[in-house]
Design an enzyme around this catalytic site. Structure first.
Site, short mmCIF file in Angstrom:
data_model
loop_
_atom_site.label_atom_id
_atom_site.label_comp_id
_atom_site.label_asym_id
_atom_site.label_seq_id
_atom_site.Cartn_x
_atom_site.Cartn_y
_atom_site.Cartn_z
N ASP A 53 0.82 -1.22 0.00
CA ASP A 53 0.00 0.00 0.00
C ASP A 53 0.84 1.26 0.00
O ASP A 53 2.04 1.22 0.26
CB ASP A 53 -0.87 0.02 1.27
CG ASP A 53 -2.07 -0.87 1.11
OD1 ASP A 53 -2.45 -1.17 -0.03
OD2 ASP A 53 -2.64 -1.27 2.15
N TYR A 111 7.19 -9.96 7.08
CA TYR A 111 6.98 -8.53 7.22
C TYR A 111 7.54 -8.08 8.56
O TYR A 111 7.53 -8.84 9.53
CB TYR A 111 5.48 -8.20 7.23
CG TYR A 111 4.82 -8.17 5.89
CD1 TYR A 111 4.81 -7.00 5.12
CD2 TYR A 111 4.16 -9.29 5.38
CE1 TYR A 111 4.18 -6.95 3.88
CE2 TYR A 111 3.52 -9.24 4.14
CZ TYR A 111 3.54 -8.07 3.40
OH TYR A 111 2.91 -8.03 2.19
#
Lengths: 252, 252
Positions: A53, A111
């Site tokens: 994003d 992540y």
């Protein structure tokens, strides 16, 4: 045609995310523009392991593309490095099997979410960490993380609009570390993550560390399979980094 | 009227330097705009310990200003913190003697220059360090630094256009450290620094570390009192940080 796999790092703060959108500066657009220059005006499309994003960073995003050129991989890396802006950097380029697929072949991803805990705001970290100057009980966060590890339906931990139908994912590990004074990192490894999932997991772990969410409450929210059952807010994009994409057993 | 001293940090990458220039985004302009809001439209001028150039950062810049308000210093800090953009942050505000002067009263300053030595370019550090992927002999740099320490005429180490007539300055200490893998920091403490001086000193020390400049050659360039006697290039602004401004014996 040769298929190439490339590992890419980018500072997400200047991009409207990874994926091409009309009129927006995106990572995909910049890389495809560089490939077009290298290929004398011919369009070369890239495929990534997944999107990131707006504001989200990558240290180990993986892409693939096909090229008629058989250039030594490191020369290809340099050609891309010098033709992309300075907020994108190519870590490696290698020739791979024709059927390698950056998205479909992933076995896992890692992540990291970075939290800056100093009382005073750090202007140098404003794009690179979430400023969170509140007390946290790390043992409570550890305890909460154990509720999340394993195979679960993560419907409560993804944005309501998420496209994927199957919301079952496996989290292999969550590590909570303090690599420097005032810095806390949450590292997640799993077979895949839903839309906004890491940011929602992070919001829930911080609520746990603040004592606002018990392991029992977290378990109930997970079992409810409904985003609204979890009151935790989604952590902002600036603290999130796609660290690694795995294509082998190591992902597990 | 109360005189206030404030310690300010800023990420210089989005500014055309510290000092107000027509039509440019500068640190001084943003802080004075915030003070104007706090003072209901009345202009309040600030005076800093000195300017910093475009792209140069500060972790401990010091300013002073006068205000008719007798606000508790930490409330004043918060008022400024919330009214300035996120690339400026106020570390402290305190009421000081009416004759305190941020520029004239300094006894010393500390600058740090950050070098990123990794072979691959780091997109996250592009505004915050000089990417310098070349071999360096740190012992040779240490040796060269000893030529520079002490009171000298630094004409060879400032931009030819420098306004100050007196170019004699004292460097109290230069420390060369490796706080992390691939990071080298050069920290300079002195009674004052000429225009571009820290960036030229850094260029000369890196040339020394590369073996291109001997301590003898450096001594000769210093004695020549002429910028052209020194072939080293000026290090770029992005690696430079104003760390501390001293107003007491500690500066020495």
């Amino acid at each position: 045609m040769t298929r190439y796999k490339a590992v890419v790092a980018y500072d997400g703060s200047g991009f409207s995310g990874y994926q091409v959108q009309p009129g927006k500066r995106t990572v995909q657009r910049e890389i495809e523009a560089a490939l077009k220059k290298i290929h004398k005006g011919n369009v070369v499309r890239i495929t990534a392991s997944g999107r990131t994003d707006a504001g989200v960073h990558a240290k180990g995003q993986v892409i693939h593309f096909d090229s008629p050129f058989a250039i030594p991989p490191d020369a290809f890396r340099m050609a891309l490095e010098t033709r992309t802006p300075r907020d994108i950097s190519f870590r490696s380029v290698e020739a791979v099997a024709d059927d390698f697929h950056a998205r479909f072949d992933t076995t896992g991803k890692e992540y990291q979410y970075v939290i800056k805990r100093s009382e005073l705001f750090d202007p140098f970290m404003r794009h690179f960490a979430w400023h969170y100057p509140y007390p946290l009980d790390l043992l409570k966060m550890e305890e909460a993380s154990r509720v999340l590890i394993g195979e679960h339906d993560f419907t409560s931990f993804c944005r309501t609009k998420t496209e994927q139908e199957n919301k079952v994912r496996t989290i292999y590990a969550i590590s909570i570390e303090q690599p420097a004074e005032d810095i806390l990192t949450l590292t997640y490894r799993g077979n895949g993550f839903l839309y906004n999932m890491v940011r929602i997991l992070t919001g829930a772990l911080l609520d746990s560390g603040q004592g606002r969410l018990t392991p029992q409450g977290l378990k109930e929210a997970l079992d409810a399979k409904n985003r609204e059952a979890l009151r935790s807010k989604t952590a902002p994009p600036e603290g999130l980094y796609l660290m690694n994409v795995f294509y082998d057993e190591f992902g597990k």
